[in-house]
Design a protein around this motif. Structure first.
Motif, PDB file in Angstrom:
ATOM      1  N   THR A  13     160.799   2.607   5.963  1.00  0.00           N
ATOM      2  CA  THR A  13     159.638   3.137   6.693  1.00  0.00           C
ATOM      3  C   THR A  13     159.243   4.513   6.147  1.00  0.00           C
ATOM      4  O   THR A  13     158.064   4.786   5.939  1.00  0.00           O
ATOM      5  CB  THR A  13     159.968   3.223   8.194  1.00  0.00           C
ATOM      6  N   VAL A  14     160.255   5.353   5.908  1.00  0.00           N
ATOM      7  CA  VAL A  14     159.969   6.676   5.354  1.00  0.00           C
ATOM      8  C   VAL A  14     159.458   6.538   3.923  1.00  0.00           C
ATOM      9  O   VAL A  14     158.500   7.205   3.518  1.00  0.00           O
ATOM     10  CB  VAL A  14     161.230   7.562   5.377  1.00  0.00           C
ATOM     11  N   GLY A  15     160.087   5.634   3.158  1.00  0.00           N
ATOM     12  CA  GLY A  15     159.690   5.415   1.768  1.00  0.00           C
ATOM     13  C   GLY A  15     158.214   5.066   1.658  1.00  0.00           C
ATOM     14  O   GLY A  15     157.503   5.592   0.795  1.00  0.00           O
ATOM     15  N   ILE A  16     157.749   4.197   2.549  1.00  0.00           N
ATOM     16  CA  ILE A  16     156.343   3.788   2.511  1.00  0.00           C
ATOM     17  C   ILE A  16     155.443   4.962   2.882  1.00  0.00           C
ATOM     18  O   ILE A  16     154.386   5.145   2.294  1.00  0.00           O
ATOM     19  CB  ILE A  16     156.110   2.600   3.459  1.00  0.00           C
ATOM     20  N   ALA A  17     155.914   5.761   3.845  1.00  0.00           N
ATOM     21  CA  ALA A  17     155.111   6.908   4.274  1.00  0.00           C
ATOM     22  C   ALA A  17     154.871   7.881   3.126  1.00  0.00           C
ATOM     23  O   ALA A  17     153.850   8.568   3.092  1.00  0.00           O
ATOM     24  CB  ALA A  17     155.773   7.613   5.451  1.00  0.00           C
ATOM     25  N   VAL A  77     153.721   3.507  10.597  1.00  0.00           N
ATOM     26  CA  VAL A  77     153.361   4.045   9.295  1.00  0.00           C
ATOM     27  C   VAL A  77     152.419   3.090   8.574  1.00  0.00           C
ATOM     28  O   VAL A  77     151.323   3.468   8.143  1.00  0.00           O
ATOM     29  CB  VAL A  77     154.631   4.263   8.447  1.00  0.00           C
ATOM     30  N   ALA A  78     152.830   1.826   8.474  1.00  0.00           N
ATOM     31  CA  ALA A  78     151.998   0.842   7.781  1.00  0.00           C
ATOM     32  C   ALA A  78     150.651   0.706   8.482  1.00  0.00           C
ATOM     33  O   ALA A  78     149.604   0.702   7.837  1.00  0.00           O
ATOM     34  CB  ALA A  78     152.716  -0.498   7.738  1.00  0.00           C
ATOM     35  N   GLU A 111     153.468   9.893  15.759  1.00  0.00           N
ATOM     36  CA  GLU A 111     153.479   9.281  14.435  1.00  0.00           C
ATOM     37  C   GLU A 111     152.077   8.883  13.970  1.00  0.00           C
ATOM     38  O   GLU A 111     151.741   9.044  12.805  1.00  0.00           O
ATOM     39  CB  GLU A 111     154.418   8.067  14.433  1.00  0.00           C
ATOM     40  N   GLN A 112     151.272   8.384  14.917  1.00  0.00           N
ATOM     41  CA  GLN A 112     149.922   7.981  14.554  1.00  0.00           C
ATOM     42  C   GLN A 112     149.149   9.139  13.943  1.00  0.00           C
ATOM     43  O   GLN A 112     148.515   8.993  12.900  1.00  0.00           O
ATOM     44  CB  GLN A 112     149.134   7.511  15.793  1.00  0.00           C
ATOM     45  N   THR A 113     149.207  10.296  14.610  1.00  0.00           N
ATOM     46  CA  THR A 113     148.427  11.426  14.105  1.00  0.00           C
ATOM     47  C   THR A 113     149.051  11.998  12.844  1.00  0.00           C
ATOM     48  O   THR A 113     148.342  12.456  11.960  1.00  0.00           O
ATOM     49  CB  THR A 113     148.285  12.531  15.164  1.00  0.00           C
ATOM     50  N   LEU A 114     150.384  11.937  12.760  1.00  0.00           N
ATOM     51  CA  LEU A 114     151.040  12.464  11.553  1.00  0.00           C
ATOM     52  C   LEU A 114     150.544  11.715  10.324  1.00  0.00           C
ATOM     53  O   LEU A 114     150.190  12.314   9.311  1.00  0.00           O
ATOM     54  CB  LEU A 114     152.568  12.333  11.671  1.00  0.00           C
ATOM     55  N   ILE A 115     150.517  10.384  10.394  1.00  0.00           N
ATOM     56  CA  ILE A 115     150.159   9.600   9.222  1.00  0.00           C
ATOM     57  C   ILE A 115     148.646   9.477   9.062  1.00  0.00           C
ATOM     58  O   ILE A 115     148.104   9.649   7.978  1.00  0.00           O
ATOM     59  CB  ILE A 115     150.760   8.177   9.299  1.00  0.00           C
ATOM     60  N   ASN A 134     161.302   0.561  12.630  1.00  0.00           N
ATOM     61  CA  ASN A 134     160.050   1.291  12.461  1.00  0.00           C
ATOM     62  C   ASN A 134     160.173   2.788  12.723  1.00  0.00           C
ATOM     63  O   ASN A 134     159.190   3.507  12.600  1.00  0.00           O
ATOM     64  CB  ASN A 134     158.981   0.728  13.409  1.00  0.00           C
ATOM     65  N   ASP A 135     161.348   3.237  13.112  1.00  0.00           N
ATOM     66  CA  ASP A 135     161.512   4.655  13.461  1.00  0.00           C
ATOM     67  C   ASP A 135     161.178   5.552  12.276  1.00  0.00           C
ATOM     68  O   ASP A 135     161.674   5.353  11.167  1.00  0.00           O
ATOM     69  CB  ASP A 135     162.950   4.907  13.921  1.00  0.00           C
ATOM     70  N   LEU A 136     160.326   6.525  12.536  1.00  0.00           N
ATOM     71  CA  LEU A 136     159.950   7.458  11.471  1.00  0.00           C
ATOM     72  C   LEU A 136     160.516   8.842  11.748  1.00  0.00           C
ATOM     73  O   LEU A 136     161.079   9.487  10.869  1.00  0.00           O
ATOM     74  CB  LEU A 136     158.420   7.533  11.369  1.00  0.00           C
ATOM     75  N   LEU A 137     160.410   9.267  13.016  1.00  0.00           N
ATOM     76  CA  LEU A 137     160.824  10.620  13.372  1.00  0.00           C
ATOM     77  C   LEU A 137     162.318  10.842  13.101  1.00  0.00           C
ATOM     78  O   LEU A 137     162.700  11.847  12.503  1.00  0.00           O
ATOM     79  CB  LEU A 137     160.496  10.868  14.851  1.00  0.00           C
TER      80      LEU A 137
END
Lengths: 308, 300
Positions: B249-253, A132-133, A245-249, B231-234
């Motif tokens: 991680t979700v919060g930052i997204a 994400v970052a 995730e890369q494409t999502l963000i 780092n897990d987002l899904l």
């Protein structure tokens, strides 16, 4: 006399049977968590997913059995075909590029140089931040007007930099470059581990025989780390088929669906539109592709992977 | 009276003159310069995006979009941080991330070490067949099982709890089992036999002999497991709905808006979220590469 002989014999076999039973019980005790996980979270759900792909289910009403309709629909779904195509594009661009770069990096940091540990850490660390970052920062780097990438490209005379994330032709290359940047440190560490496991004697004797650097690389290094290469190729291909995730963000699938990937499309259908059956059919197709590709590599490994 | 040349007997044997030594030193120096030059160029490529994030945390939104771009903030500001703490339930998210990552990592290590020990050292029915099945599960992308697992979690009533993010980690981690088994296979059986003669059972041998010996590989796997869970987002976006239960991680997204991305907050949040990973990495660094190397360079 006969009974006297028989008694100790059966006692022995009974104690042996007891011991074997105890050994089995201990073994299964140790793998019990994994067995439960296999049934509930990995193996079981594979069959569950296959079953689900034969249904039409929106999670609210009861699932309706529709046979292979979901699979029949796949080739006619333009966006699915496009997502599949883009996933393959991503994989075949990012895996060779990423592994070549990380192998060269590993060679570089495998030298006996002062301060090389610092470089190893510095190369590995950026990739450990969350996707994400990373994706958000690269979003800025790629910005057509204020981003660093185009600022640098503008310095080269005669280059008209693309607008990256808003250009349908350049959005996927942008995702690929970022993914390579993210994974190269990790792959470098695994290559490095492979390189360090090579006994220095091999190089010494080859050098005495007058081998040059290229010959050392070609005839000693590469064969001796062929299993590491194989492992990384298999793992990287599986990993990049799952690009999500890369494409999502970074792009949220855009612009104009140019970065839709399979898992992104599956995610859309499963958890935003709740077409669980259709999404399962896609997931299973992904599994089948991954499986075939991995099996193919497994077959091919005999031709080039050396075990000693 | 020994000449320096004596330290190069092979060269002498090849009949090289003194002039070649000057050439060799020159080449060595050149080689070193090229090597360090290359290392530094690559360092710029790997580090700049990362440093941009860290320094960006101390910039204002306007400073972030300065053109031409500048790496260092001028002046430095802490503006983004208080706004960040208010914009998302930061304390909750930070705690959730730690809780999930630590419990998840612990579970992955315990369950994988147990299974790896059994696969490497114990004899039981269908052991080798089960090991092949385990290797096969490494090939299955999580996305394939994602939907049925979601249904299972839903039936268990675990949606919007942290359990779906923690419990599966306690059920063995194929990559970890594989790596640790390779390690356990290399531990000599003499010590194990000695312990057996002293009357130790499998559990005692595992806990008192194998676990202490496998610190490097455990540390390496701990870094990986922590990294993946942190780092897990899904996982969180599928299973969690309440904002207070989300991870950092979700919060930052969420700062990545559809209309406007709040970059200053994002940089600040991303910087904070990377600190725990750095801490874990630095703690484990001593063992890190060694942990993989000892596992036979990942040989099968």
């Amino acid at each position: 006399m006969a009974t006297a002989e028989l008694a100790p014999k059966s006692a022995v076999s009974r104690s042996r049977r007891m011991r074997r039973l105890r050994e089995n019980a201990t073994g299964y005790l140790f793998i019990a968590p994994w067995i439960i996980g296999l049934v509930v979270f990995t193996g079981g759900p594979i069959f569950g997913g296959l079953a689900l792909s034969l249904f039409d289910w929106d999670t609210l009403s009861a699932p309706e059995f529709i046979g292979f309709d979901n699979f029949i629909r796949l080739p006619t779904d333009e966006r699915f075909v496009r997502s599949l195509h883009q996933t393959v594009y991503f994989t075949f661009a990012s895996v060779p590029l990423g592994l070549t770069i990380s192998f060269l990096l590993a060679l570089l940091v495998n030298q006996k140089l002062k301060g090389v540990n610092f470089f190893r850490t510095a190369y590995f660390l950026p990739g450990v931040s969350s996707v994400v970052a990373i994706a958000l920062i690269w979003g800025w780097l790629y910005d057509g007007h204020t981003g660093l990438v185009n600022f640098l490209l503008d310095l080269i005379p005669g280059v008209t930099p693309p607008l990256w994330l808003v250009d349908t032709r350049w959005s996927m290359p942008a995702v690929i470059i970022m993914s390579v940047w993210r994974t190269m440190g990790f792959d470098m560490i695994i290559f490095l581990a492979g390189l360090q496991a090579i006994a220095p004697e091999y190089y010494e004797s080859a050098r005495i025989d007058g081998a040059n650097r290229w010959q050392l690389l070609r005839h000693i290094t590469l064969p001796l780390i062929s299993f590491t290469i194989f492992f990384l190729v298999v793992v990287s291909i599986i990993g990049s088929f799952k690009v999500f995730e890369q494409t999502l963000i970074l792009t949220n699938g855009g612009p104009a669906f140019s970065t839709y990937t399979l898992v992104f499309y599956i995610y859309r259908h499963a958890f935003q539109q709740f077409n669980m059956g259709y999404a399962s059919a896609m997931a299973f197709t992904l599994f089948a592709i991954t499986f075939i590709v991995t099996m193919f590599q497994w077959r091919m490994q005999r031709r080039w992977v050396h075990y000693d | 009276m020994t000449d320096r040349v004596d330290t190069y007997p092979t060269d002498q044997a090849l009949g090289r003159s003194r002039i070649t030594y000057g050439y060799v030193t020159f080449r060595k120096l050149l080689g070193k310069t090229v090597a360090y030059g290359g290392l530094c160029v690559i360092l710029a490529v790997t580090a700049v995006p990362f440093l941009w994030m860290v320094f960006g945390a101390f910039k204002t939104e306007a400073q972030l979009f300065e053109y031409p771009p500048r790496l260092f903030p001028d002046p430095w500001t802490l503006e983004a941080f208080p706004v960040l703490f208010k914009a998302i339930p930061f304390g909750h998210m930070f705690f959730n991330s730690w809780k999930i990552s630590i419990l998840g990592t612990l579970g992955a290590l315990v369950s994988s070490a147990m299974a790896a020990y059994a696969f490497a050292r114990l004899k039981f029915w269908a052991r080798d067949q089960l090991f092949i099945i385990m290797l096969a599960t490494m090939m299955v992308p999580a996305q394939v099982t994602m939907i049925p697992v979601f249904v299972i979690m839903f039936r268990l009533g675990w949606i919007d709890t942290h359990l779906p993010l923690i419990v599966p980690n306690w059920m063995g981690w194929a990559f970890g089992i594989f790596l640790m088994r390779q390690f356990f296979l290399q531990i000599s059986s003499e010590m194990e036999d000695a312990a057996k003669i002293d009357g130790a059972n499998a559990i005692q041998i595992f806990l008192r002999l194998f676990v202490p010996l496998s610190k490097p590989v455990l540390a390496t796997l701990a870094v990986f497991a922590f990294l993946f869970t942190w780092n897990d987002l899904l996982g969180p976006i599928i299973y969690l709905t309440t904002q207070e239960k989300m991870t950092l991680t979700v919060g930052i997204a969420t700062f990545k808006g559809f209309n406007r991305t709040r970059y200053a907050l994002l940089m600040a949040g991303a910087t904070i979220s990377v600190i725990p990973i750095l801490v874990i990495f630095i703690i484990a660094q001593k063992y890190f590469v060694r942990g993989i190397t000892i596992s036979g360079g990942l040989k099968g």
